[in-house]
Design a protein around this motif. Structure first.
Motif, PDB file in Angstrom:
ATOM      1  N   ASP A 184      37.002  14.447 -56.294  1.00 37.14           N
ATOM      2  CA  ASP A 184      36.377  13.138 -56.415  1.00 37.14           C
ATOM      3  C   ASP A 184      35.696  12.946 -57.770  1.00 37.14           C
ATOM      4  O   ASP A 184      35.168  13.890 -58.351  1.00 37.14           O
ATOM      5  CB  ASP A 184      35.348  12.947 -55.299  1.00 37.14           C
ATOM      6  CG  ASP A 184      34.862  11.523 -55.250  1.00 37.14           C
ATOM      7  OD1 ASP A 184      35.694  10.641 -54.963  1.00 37.14           O
ATOM      8  OD2 ASP A 184      33.663  11.280 -55.537  1.00 37.14           O
ATOM      9  N   THR A 230      42.181  10.345 -46.798  1.00 44.97           N
ATOM     10  CA  THR A 230      40.802  10.743 -47.075  1.00 44.97           C
ATOM     11  C   THR A 230      40.358  11.768 -46.038  1.00 44.97           C
ATOM     12  O   THR A 230      41.029  11.987 -45.031  1.00 44.97           O
ATOM     13  CB  THR A 230      39.833   9.551 -47.042  1.00 44.97           C
ATOM     14  OG1 THR A 230      39.840   9.046 -45.720  1.00 44.97           O
ATOM     15  CG2 THR A 230      40.232   8.496 -48.044  1.00 44.97           C
ATOM     16  N   PRO A 269      36.882  -1.979 -46.919  1.00 43.92           N
ATOM     17  CA  PRO A 269      35.962  -1.684 -45.805  1.00 43.92           C
ATOM     18  C   PRO A 269      36.015  -2.739 -44.698  1.00 43.92           C
ATOM     19  O   PRO A 269      35.869  -2.421 -43.520  1.00 43.92           O
ATOM     20  CB  PRO A 269      34.586  -1.671 -46.482  1.00 43.92           C
ATOM     21  CG  PRO A 269      34.862  -1.354 -47.910  1.00 43.92           C
ATOM     22  CD  PRO A 269      36.189  -1.991 -48.222  1.00 43.92           C
ATOM     23  N   SER A 284      38.324  -6.374 -56.074  1.00 49.81           N
ATOM     24  CA  SER A 284      38.460  -4.914 -56.003  1.00 49.81           C
ATOM     25  C   SER A 284      38.606  -4.462 -54.547  1.00 49.81           C
ATOM     26  O   SER A 284      38.027  -5.065 -53.639  1.00 49.81           O
ATOM     27  CB  SER A 284      37.213  -4.291 -56.623  1.00 49.81           C
ATOM     28  OG  SER A 284      36.840  -3.142 -55.919  1.00 49.81           O
ATOM     29  N   ARG A 341      25.217   1.379 -42.984  1.00 51.75           N
ATOM     30  CA  ARG A 341      25.962   1.287 -44.225  1.00 51.75           C
ATOM     31  C   ARG A 341      25.185   1.962 -45.369  1.00 51.75           C
ATOM     32  O   ARG A 341      25.773   2.593 -46.240  1.00 51.75           O
ATOM     33  CB  ARG A 341      26.202  -0.189 -44.567  1.00 51.75           C
ATOM     34  CG  ARG A 341      27.387  -0.447 -45.482  1.00 51.75           C
ATOM     35  CD  ARG A 341      27.540  -1.933 -45.746  1.00 51.75           C
ATOM     36  NE  ARG A 341      26.377  -2.508 -46.396  1.00 51.75           N
ATOM     37  CZ  ARG A 341      26.107  -2.393 -47.691  1.00 51.75           C
ATOM     38  NH1 ARG A 341      26.919  -1.735 -48.478  1.00 51.75           N
ATOM     39  NH2 ARG A 341      25.023  -2.936 -48.197  1.00 51.75           N
ATOM     40  N   ASN A 389      37.195  -2.131 -53.165  1.00 47.80           N
ATOM     41  CA  ASN A 389      35.900  -1.753 -52.592  1.00 47.80           C
ATOM     42  C   ASN A 389      35.261  -2.909 -51.832  1.00 47.80           C
ATOM     43  O   ASN A 389      34.401  -2.707 -50.983  1.00 47.80           O
ATOM     44  CB  ASN A 389      34.948  -1.292 -53.696  1.00 47.80           C
ATOM     45  CG  ASN A 389      35.447  -0.017 -54.332  1.00 47.80           C
ATOM     46  OD1 ASN A 389      36.009   0.834 -53.644  1.00 47.80           O
ATOM     47  ND2 ASN A 389      35.285   0.098 -55.633  1.00 47.80           N
ATOM     48  N   ILE A 390      35.664  -4.148 -52.147  1.00 44.66           N
ATOM     49  CA  ILE A 390      35.110  -5.305 -51.449  1.00 44.66           C
ATOM     50  C   ILE A 390      35.823  -5.565 -50.129  1.00 44.66           C
ATOM     51  O   ILE A 390      35.193  -5.844 -49.117  1.00 44.66           O
ATOM     52  CB  ILE A 390      35.182  -6.562 -52.346  1.00 44.66           C
ATOM     53  CG1 ILE A 390      34.263  -6.355 -53.552  1.00 44.66           C
ATOM     54  CG2 ILE A 390      34.830  -7.827 -51.587  1.00 44.66           C
ATOM     55  CD1 ILE A 390      34.278  -7.493 -54.543  1.00 44.66           C
ATOM     56  N   ASP A 442      39.576  12.076 -52.750  1.00 49.90           N
ATOM     57  CA  ASP A 442      38.106  12.102 -52.788  1.00 49.90           C
ATOM     58  C   ASP A 442      37.544  13.414 -52.251  1.00 49.90           C
ATOM     59  O   ASP A 442      36.522  13.423 -51.559  1.00 49.90           O
ATOM     60  CB  ASP A 442      37.520  10.935 -51.962  1.00 49.90           C
ATOM     61  CG  ASP A 442      38.061   9.598 -52.410  1.00 49.90           C
ATOM     62  OD1 ASP A 442      38.558   9.514 -53.545  1.00 49.90           O
ATOM     63  OD2 ASP A 442      38.007   8.640 -51.620  1.00 49.90           O
TER      64      ASP A 442
END
Ligand code: C2E
Ligand code: MG
Ligand code: MG
Length: 592
Positions: free
Chosen positions: A520, A469, A396, A390, A321, A392-393, A498
């Protein structure tokens, strides 16, 4: 009866001896015999000793036999049939019922020579059959053949045919044995998980044959620095030294016994990173490869095999990661983090049915007219305890399972329903972009979800746009192309999100039915002052326009950035300069 601790248990384990046999040393195999007549045992021991088999253990009390077999793990068992207390038939049944002993070769010795007895014994799973009185040469040959066959099947079961390294089964056996041994000796050891970075990509671009050659070369370098030697045939290293196994496609595991602390393991890990970093020369190509490493240490990170392994894997995930070429140790904080993740992941599974997702909308603005011409739908999770989360949390986390595809379907449906509602309110036509993950594109799922949302809400396909993406480039070129062409044919426009952060192959870009590129925000951030960012953004714009693609710049926060992009002829922008993503009702106010 002989004492059971005739030799250390670990030396008698199947793995160890299977390796010896792999190296052609059948004579060092361990043989056990169960017979209530001590004299029979002595006779057979002498016969076998004469021809070179020295590891021999005799058991005269049949009621002790099963335990002795389980602890000593012989390579072959010679079993008498007629015994007091428990007979050979029952013992054979018990052996075959034990999952660990299912494949143990058993040669039955008996004076009962009738066909029925023989049949019954073979039916119960005996490997071979020998009549008493035993003929010495026949005995030696049958034992030898049985052992040779066992060595062969062990090889199939415990070794990887590509690299010749021990495989996952071997590693797991070896790990539990090392835990037992270390517990007894009060010693420590380290488990090191090694994963080759971006191997999937390498596999797809070079083809399986070349990728196999790369794996072989990698395994040789790993062997050299983990086992401290290039030669395979160092027996002692398997039982007491470092072992390297190939436990998955591009995954290797090193077991480092007698490690005192993490700094010892770090030395080996650094050696591995450096060895892999040297360029590989395969089939006339020069390849640069890197590896990620996760390490856990016994007993600090766990006292049983399962925990140690789980923690080494967690450390590896963490290492992947944070980037390529990294070494990570397991630590309890890491554990807390993964427990938290696990909880969140479980709750995520119920978020759709509990209606906890929300879509926010961020305007897309035309850079010439500064009019809002569309918006991007961005997901949020209204978590019952933690508030608005969010993407982003949780995105993934969702990407690790099929959940991400279900979420994508929900987003498409929700955005379509919003489009229909806005139209009924008399709002002007706008394109709404939705974000979709790469797996969603495959197998016609995306096409199906788009079709059904368009039909259900009676909207025009032109009012939707799909953002993909660059990970889409990792899929099979033809399948991806086909799937995207189907979506484009439906009338839904495609956008590449992006842009510049991932794997885009410019040659490939031309072949995809794209309408838009999104630069991006990491490149926009440095504008207009940073020379590199300015150069990249200009180049991307020139390229995109030559391919007839419209360009949207993401993350525009400053007036000076806007002016710079305007001058270069960029088509649209998104960013806090105009508005952050907002709920649907607030978005309507932005239009007014
Ligand atoms: P993205 O698709 O590149 O979305 C743009 C992100 O940039 C959004 O973050 C947006 O709030 C943020 N942003 C926009 N303007 C500015 C700005 O001026 N400054 C800064 N600092 N940030 C700005 P958000 O909403 O947190 O989404 C993050 C990412 O999560 C998205 O990046 C997208 O990759 C993913 N995502 C969001 N919604 C979905 C979804 O429905 N499905 C999937 N698969 N992914 C989603
Ligand atoms: Mg996006
Ligand atoms: Mg983006």
């Amino acid at each position: 009866m002989e004492p059971l601790d005739h030799k250390p248990a670990e030396q008698a384990t199947q793995q160890h001896t299977s390796l010896q046999m792999q190296l052609g040393t059948l004579a060092s195999a361990s043989i056990m015999m169960v017979d209530d007549e001590p004299i029979m045992i002595e006779v057979v021991r002498t016969f076998l000793n004469d021809v070179g088999f020295t590891e021999f253990l005799g058991i005269t009390d049949p009621t002790q036999a099963l335990f002795a077999i389980q602890t000593n793990r012989p390579d072959v068992l010679l079993l008498d049939l007629m015994m007091p207390g428990i007979d050979g038939f029952s013992l054979l049944k018990q052996i075959r019922a034990d999952s660990q002993l299912k494949l143990l070769p058993v040669v039955v010795l008996t004076s009962a020579s009738d066909a029925q007895t023989k049949l019954r014994v073979l039916e119960l799973g005996a490997t071979d059959f020998l009549e008493k009185p035993v003929d010495p040469s026949e005995l030696a040959l049958r034992v030898r053949n049985t052992l040779a066959f066992k060595a062969y099947s062990d090889r199939l079961a415990y070794f990887d045919s590509l690299t010749g390294l021990p495989n996952r089964s071997f590693f797991l056996n070896h790990l539990s044995m090392t835990v037992r041994r270390s517990a007894r000796k009060n010693a420590g050891f380290a488990v090191m998980q090694i994963n080759i970075d971006r191997f999937k990509q390498l596999n797809e671009s070079l083809g399986h044959r070349t990728a196999d050659a790369v794996l072989v070369a990698i395994s040789q370098r790993l062997s050299a620095c983990i086992r401290g030697t290039d030669s395979i045939g160092r027996l002692a290293e398997f039982s007491s030294g470092n072992t390297l196994s190939r436990v998955g496609g591009d995954e290797f595991t090193a077991l480092l016994p007698e490690i005192k602390d993490s700094s010892h393991a770090a030395v080996v890990a650094k050696r591995v990173i450096n060895a892999i970093a040297r360029p590989f020369h395969i089939e006339g190509r020069e390849l640069f490869i890197s590896a990620s490493i996760g390490i856990s240490i016994y007993p600090a990170d766990g006292s049983d095999a399962e925990t140690i392994l789980k923690h080494a894997e967690a450390a590896l995930r963490e290492s992947k990661r944070t980037g390529t070429n990294t070494i990570r140790f397991y630590s309890s904080s890491l554990n807390r983090e993964s427990i938290e993740k696990l909880t969140l992941e479980n709750q995520l599974h119920r978020a759709i049915e509990r209606n906890e997702f929300r879509l926010f909308y961020q305007p897309k603005v035309d850079l010439r007219t500064l009019q809002i011409v569309g918006c991007e739908a961005l997901i949020r999770w209204q978590h019952p305890e933690r508030g608005l989360l969010s993407p982003n949390i949780f995105i993934p986390l969702a990407e690790q399972s099929h959940l991400i595809v279900d979420i994508g379907a929900w987003v498409i449906d929700q955005a379509s329903s919003q489009i229909a509602l806005w139209r009924s309110m008399g709002l002007r036509d706008m394109k709404v972009s939705v974000n979709v993950c790469s797996p969603h594109v495959m197998d016609g799922r995306l096409l199906k979800d788009l079709r059904s949302a368009i039909a259900k809400h009676a909207i025009s396909p032109k009012s939707l746009m799909v953002e993909l993406t660059e990970s889409i480039f990792l899929g099979n070129v033809d399948e991806v192309n086909q799937a995207l062409n189907n979506v484009a044919a439906l009338g839904v426009d495609l956008s590449l999100d992006d842009f510049g952060t991932g794997f885009s192959s410019l040659a490939y870009l031309k072949r995809l039915p794209l309408k838009e590129l999104k630069i991006d925000r990491s490149f926009v951030k440095g504008l207009p002052g940073d020379k590199d960012s300015a150069a990249i953004v200009s180049a991307v714009l020139a390229l995109a326009h030559s391919l007839n693609l419209q360009v949207t710049a993401e993350g525009v926060e400053l007036e000076s950035q806007l002016q710079f992009l305007q001058k270069l002829g960029c088509n649209q922008f998104q960013g806090f300069l105009r508005s952050k993503p907002v709920p649907a009702n607030e978005f309507v106010q932005l239009l007014a």
